[in-house]
Structures are given as C-alpha cells and as structure tokens.
Design a protein around this motif. Sequence first.
Motif, short mmCIF file in Angstrom:
data_model
loop_
_atom_site.label_atom_id
_atom_site.label_comp_id
_atom_site.label_asym_id
_atom_site.label_seq_id
_atom_site.Cartn_x
_atom_site.Cartn_y
_atom_site.Cartn_z
N LEU A 61 47.98 30.66 51.11
CA LEU A 61 49.64 30.49 51.40
C LEU A 61 50.24 29.19 50.64
CD1 LEU A 61 50.20 31.29 55.29
CD2 LEU A 61 51.03 32.48 53.28
N GLU A 62 49.13 28.26 50.37
CA GLU A 62 49.60 26.97 49.60
C GLU A 62 49.28 27.26 48.34
OE1 GLU A 62 51.43 24.35 50.75
OE2 GLU A 62 51.25 25.17 52.74
N LYS A 63 48.94 28.17 47.77
CA LYS A 63 48.85 28.68 46.60
C LYS A 63 47.71 27.65 45.80
CE LYS A 63 52.95 31.38 45.67
NZ LYS A 63 53.32 31.57 46.87
N LEU A 64 46.74 27.40 46.40
CA LEU A 64 45.60 26.48 45.91
C LEU A 64 44.51 26.92 45.23
CD1 LEU A 64 45.56 24.29 49.22
CD2 LEU A 64 47.10 23.70 46.96
N GLN A 65 44.71 28.19 44.51
CA GLN A 65 43.52 28.74 43.97
C GLN A 65 43.11 28.14 42.86
OE1 GLN A 65 46.09 30.16 45.06
NE2 GLN A 65 45.45 32.15 46.40
N VAL A 66 41.88 27.84 42.46
CA VAL A 66 41.41 27.16 41.32
C VAL A 66 41.74 27.80 40.17
CG1 VAL A 66 39.47 26.25 40.33
CG2 VAL A 66 39.83 25.86 42.65
N ARG A 67 42.35 27.61 39.01
CA ARG A 67 42.58 28.57 37.74
C ARG A 67 41.18 28.58 37.32
NH1 ARG A 67 47.07 26.84 33.59
NH2 ARG A 67 48.43 27.55 35.49
N GLN A 68 40.89 29.73 36.89
CA GLN A 68 39.51 29.81 35.85
C GLN A 68 39.56 29.41 34.67
OE1 GLN A 68 36.56 30.88 37.54
NE2 GLN A 68 37.61 30.79 39.43
N ARG A 69 38.61 28.53 34.02
CA ARG A 69 38.52 28.29 32.69
C ARG A 69 37.96 29.25 31.76
NH1 ARG A 69 36.49 22.07 34.02
NH2 ARG A 69 38.63 21.17 34.68
N ARG A 70 38.66 29.86 30.87
CA ARG A 70 37.98 30.97 30.42
C ARG A 70 37.15 30.19 29.18
NH1 ARG A 70 42.59 35.83 29.49
NH2 ARG A 70 42.90 36.09 31.75
N ARG A 71 36.02 30.79 28.88
CA ARG A 71 35.17 30.05 27.70
C ARG A 71 35.58 30.80 26.38
NH1 ARG A 71 28.58 30.57 27.59
NH2 ARG A 71 28.37 29.44 25.52
N LYS A 72 35.78 30.00 25.49
CA LYS A 72 36.23 30.30 24.27
C LYS A 72 35.19 31.32 23.81
CE LYS A 72 37.16 28.43 19.51
NZ LYS A 72 37.11 27.19 18.82
N LYS A 73 35.84 32.47 23.19
CA LYS A 73 34.83 33.51 22.80
C LYS A 73 34.51 33.08 21.13
CE LYS A 73 36.20 37.22 25.59
NZ LYS A 73 37.03 38.86 25.29
N LEU A 74 33.19 32.77 21.11
CA LEU A 74 32.88 32.69 19.58
C LEU A 74 32.21 33.79 18.81
CD1 LEU A 74 30.59 29.71 20.85
CD2 LEU A 74 32.65 29.59 19.61
N ALA A 75 32.42 33.78 17.67
CA ALA A 75 32.19 34.78 16.92
C ALA A 75 30.46 35.07 17.01
CB ALA A 75 32.46 34.79 15.28
#
Length: 282
Positions: free
Chosen positions: A88-102
């Motif tokens: 309800l407080e919208k405290l969800q942790v934002r997922q850090r997307r790993r940088k896609k490497l070639a």
Amino acid sequence: MVTAPARRELVRWITERGLSQSRSLKVIGMSGSAFRYQPRQDRNGELRQRIIELAQRHRRYGVGMIYLKLRHQGQLVNYKRVERLYGLEKLQVRQRRRKKLARVERHPLYRPIAANEAWSMDFVFDRVATGRALKCLTSVDDATHEVVDVAIDHSMSGRQLTRVLDRICAERGHPGVIRADNGPEFTGKALMEWADQHGVTIRHIEPGKPNQNAYIESFNGRLRDECLNENWFVSLEQAQRTIEAWRCEYNEERPKKALGGMTPAEYARQMTKRADILTVRL
C-alpha cells in the motif's frame, strides 16, 4: 466513480440548502447507515510507520527482510499484514537491470613471442589517508612480463584512459592486442575509437572469468601485496612516486621464476636480441 466521502459531503451540501436528510439521501442514492458510518481508527498506523522507517533506512530491503527485522525487534506481526502495508505504501524495491554486454568470443590465453604483441590491462583500487579513492590503471606486456605502466588518479574516464595510452605508446609503440575485462572504461566509445584509429584489437574477456586475463590478475596480486598494503599514502602525489619507484624495481630488480630467474627487463632485452639475430639471418 464517486467515493463514499464525496457522496456524504454532497448530502450535507444539499441538506444545508433546505432539503431534508432523507430526501437528500434518496436523491444521491445513498443509505442512511452508509451516510452515518464512521471509519475505525487505523490499527496499523504504528506498524505502517515502522515499515516506512525501515524501508527508508535500508533502501535495498524487500518485504521479506523488513518482516524479519520486525520479528527480530520483538514485534509479533503477521507476514501477510506486513506485505499488505508494504504494498500500500508502494515501497517495492526497484530491480537493478544488469547492463547487457555483447557476447564475446572466447580466446585462449596464449604466451606471445614478441614484445608489444599483447598487453593486459586492469584497474586496482586503494585509498589515501583522507579517504579519497586511488584508481590505478595497470598495464603488463604478456610476452616480457614487464609492467608497461601504472597510471594513478582519483578517477579515470575512458577519455583519460586513451590519453594514458597515447603517452605510453609514444615511448614504447602500439600493442597489437589489448586484453581487458568488461568495465565501462574498456567497453566505452572513447577506447573503441582510439583502437580503431591505431589498428589495435581490443579483446574482452568473458564476464566473471578473470582467469582469462591471468597475467594482469597475477601482477595485481603482487602490486597489492608488495606495494599497496605495505605503504600508507597521504596524497595522490606520494602514491604516484611510491608506486612508480616500485614499478621500476619490479621490472629491473625483481627476478621471476617463470622467466628462468631473470628480471622482466633482462628477459625483454634477451628477447629483443634474439629477434635481431633472427632478422639478420633471414
């Protein structure tokens, strides 16, 4: 959709203008019990505030960790209640997307037969007495095991990296291959443009596979053990002088078992002499 509080306010507004409450309720389409309903006091106010405080203090804690922290502090709370209030407080942790490497092609680690055929590069970090970071760019010739350079600064961007390479190459010549990891300085546009201009191949190791850059990893261990851990730097300038003196000693005075007991500088001179003899014979 009109909410219940808004409908109550509308009934009161109509009643103030002379219409009876029962007629006003009928016009609005609201029951008397709904109009007279008084919401209960939030029993979770204290718990809700504690959850918010924990989430703000530990920004990477999810609902599971916050629940465990509450239990550890002696609060006998239900997990589902914590999860509901957390949402309800919208405290969800934002997922850090790993940088896609070639995807990089794996190349076996080979021992070059001539100086400047291949260099290995990496970064080593330390700190001065004031707490500021030291970023050391280490470069090793894979054939001779010479420490080509150790460039030191508080920070180093990709553009600064190319300026260091220009300085080294002005004295030593350009390498055929530079082997490095997938750090932003080594995968950035500045180094790619520099390599293209000078005909140098940048060969990146696979992510999480430092053994594919074993020559520089071995040297970094010696640098850490014999120099960085043995000295206490009070300034950037002192660190540059101390590490440069150690680099010269490493090349000129430190024998290596892998080189038959010779120093890297001696081995490099022997390799150059052997190459000159072969050239004359050809």
